[in-house]
Design a protein around this motif. Sequence first.
Motif, short mmCIF file in Angstrom:
data_model
loop_
_atom_site.label_atom_id
_atom_site.label_comp_id
_atom_site.label_asym_id
_atom_site.label_seq_id
_atom_site.Cartn_x
_atom_site.Cartn_y
_atom_site.Cartn_z
N TYR A 107 -1.32 -11.20 -6.09
CA TYR A 107 -1.18 -10.99 -4.64
C TYR A 107 -2.31 -10.06 -4.18
O TYR A 107 -2.66 -9.11 -4.88
CB TYR A 107 0.17 -10.32 -4.40
N ALA A 108 -2.86 -10.34 -3.04
CA ALA A 108 -3.90 -9.47 -2.49
C ALA A 108 -3.62 -9.19 -1.02
O ALA A 108 -3.21 -10.10 -0.29
CB ALA A 108 -5.26 -10.12 -2.66
N LEU A 109 -3.80 -7.94 -0.62
CA LEU A 109 -3.50 -7.57 0.77
C LEU A 109 -4.69 -6.88 1.41
O LEU A 109 -5.20 -5.89 0.87
CB LEU A 109 -2.27 -6.65 0.78
N ASN A 110 -5.13 -7.41 2.51
CA ASN A 110 -6.27 -6.83 3.22
C ASN A 110 -5.80 -5.66 4.07
O ASN A 110 -5.18 -5.84 5.13
CB ASN A 110 -6.93 -7.90 4.10
N ILE A 111 -6.11 -4.48 3.59
CA ILE A 111 -5.60 -3.28 4.26
C ILE A 111 -6.28 -3.03 5.61
O ILE A 111 -5.75 -2.35 6.48
CB ILE A 111 -5.73 -2.07 3.31
N GLN A 112 -7.45 -3.63 5.79
CA GLN A 112 -8.16 -3.48 7.07
C GLN A 112 -7.55 -4.38 8.14
O GLN A 112 -7.62 -4.09 9.32
CB GLN A 112 -9.64 -3.84 6.91
N LYS A 113 -6.99 -5.48 7.71
CA LYS A 113 -6.47 -6.43 8.68
C LYS A 113 -5.04 -6.12 9.11
O LYS A 113 -4.63 -6.48 10.23
CB LYS A 113 -6.50 -7.85 8.08
N CYS A 114 -4.26 -5.50 8.23
CA CYS A 114 -2.84 -5.27 8.54
C CYS A 114 -2.70 -4.48 9.84
O CYS A 114 -3.33 -3.43 10.02
CB CYS A 114 -2.18 -4.51 7.39
N ILE A 115 -1.87 -4.98 10.73
CA ILE A 115 -1.69 -4.33 12.03
C ILE A 115 -0.35 -3.58 12.12
O ILE A 115 0.01 -3.05 13.16
CB ILE A 115 -1.81 -5.33 13.20
N GLY A 116 0.41 -3.60 11.04
CA GLY A 116 1.66 -2.84 11.02
C GLY A 116 2.78 -3.43 11.86
O GLY A 116 3.68 -2.71 12.30
N GLY A 305 -3.23 -12.91 8.76
CA GLY A 305 -3.74 -13.43 7.48
C GLY A 305 -4.17 -12.35 6.52
O GLY A 305 -5.11 -12.53 5.74
N ALA A 306 -3.48 -11.21 6.58
CA ALA A 306 -3.85 -10.10 5.70
C ALA A 306 -3.36 -10.30 4.28
O ALA A 306 -3.83 -9.66 3.35
CB ALA A 306 -3.30 -8.79 6.25
N ARG A 307 -2.40 -11.18 4.12
CA ARG A 307 -1.77 -11.35 2.80
C ARG A 307 -2.23 -12.65 2.14
O ARG A 307 -2.20 -13.71 2.76
CB ARG A 307 -0.24 -11.36 2.97
N LYS A 308 -2.67 -12.52 0.89
CA LYS A 308 -3.14 -13.67 0.13
C LYS A 308 -2.39 -13.76 -1.19
O LYS A 308 -2.06 -12.73 -1.79
CB LYS A 308 -4.64 -13.54 -0.15
N PHE A 309 -2.17 -14.99 -1.62
CA PHE A 309 -1.35 -15.18 -2.82
C PHE A 309 -1.90 -16.35 -3.62
O PHE A 309 -2.40 -17.33 -3.04
CB PHE A 309 0.09 -15.49 -2.36
#
Lengths: 346, 101
Positions: A107-116, A305-309
Amino acid sequence: MSDMNDKDKKNQVDPKENSRREFLKEAAGGTLSAATLAAGAGALLSGSNEAEAKATWGEWFQKNYRLMTDEEKKESVDRLEKRYSEEYGKKTTVDSVPAQEGVLFGYALNIQKCIGCRRCVYACVKENNQSRHDPEIQWIRVLKMEKGNFLEENMDKGYPDKPGIQVGGNAYQNSGVVLEGEHYYEPEEVPEKGHFYFPMQCMQCEKPPCVKVCPVRTTYREPDGIVVIDYNWCIGCRMCVSACPYWARRFNWGEPNLPAEEMNPVTHYLGNRPRMKGVAEKCTFCLQRTRQGRYTACVEVCPVGARKFGNLLDPESEVRKILEKKRVFRLKAELNTYPKFFYFMD
Amino acid sequence: MDKKEKGLKEQIGIDMVVKARSSRRGFLKKAIVGAVAVTATAAVAKKTGDVLLKEDVQQAYLNDVLPGDQVLASRQYVEMTAEEKKSLVANLQKNYKNPEA
């Protein structure tokens, strides 16, 4: 002599009277016993409905899932399907699909894209049948962090100014500070200025400490890398909760509250089937979906699209591409737990 | 004579008790009493436990989770080097389905 005989006669009990008295005594005793037994059994089964009561006996005496034969697994799954269908009033399926060959989930998460926005949190709750209230259990936590002001150009501009000892730049503010209660932020809109968001969930470690400490081996790592729990075998000792360095495990302190109308009827034995009081639970990468070739609920719902799997063994998968091309970090990498959950930046 | 009669009666009484204890009825009686005792004890223990252990489950849940937020958020995160990423993938591939790993 005659006095004694009279006394003896008085002491002698009439066989009929003896029999009636004995009968009444035994009847009273029997009634009392039956009443106590019924009350006791009632007290033990109180709070459980009929469907649960019927399945309980079979569930208590079943084996550890890993040691079950295929027939035993089927029997257990059938029992649960019947029980949940009755309990929640809808046709419920309990899957037992094993890990796919040649797959290791990452799993990969783009911490810059996450808007909370926490849509992932609520999608996860809905998909995985988590307790809705008292307690409200969430497997994903999104922390609101304050942005720091650590800039590369300020590296040599620390206090005091020359001449003097440099203190390592203007890093007066930490790059991320969690403020008290910031998990429960309720802004009008997200993202908020000066903040970034940090979602956390089970890291599905390659060397999971939670598995090592489990005294009954109810939690284990599947061949596809997902760490699972056999809820029926869990003794509720909370060793795994204490051992997890990521605070990813949740414990059912009370009977979970899952309204029938909100229950997701598509379940997996090792995943999102309803849990009971006194067992641990956690994210399972939505194995009821991912083992069928679908994305996890959180990946699917993320609006940015911050989450990739994907499959870490497949060089063409998104998650492998991210590992190759992006700036990646892991939580508590120094513990050598080898988490398969990666955070990345563009 | 009196003593003899008394002794005889006592003996008969003892025999009856022994017989009752060793008979089928005696066994069933003991089994029922045992079952009732176990069930009643379990029920009392459950009820007592339910009453005494009734706590704020939401608070208990938060006590498990909140300390983690503080600890995880106040750490320094180090970017993986290209070499680290490469060796990680190589190890994952090498150790896939390796029970010794």
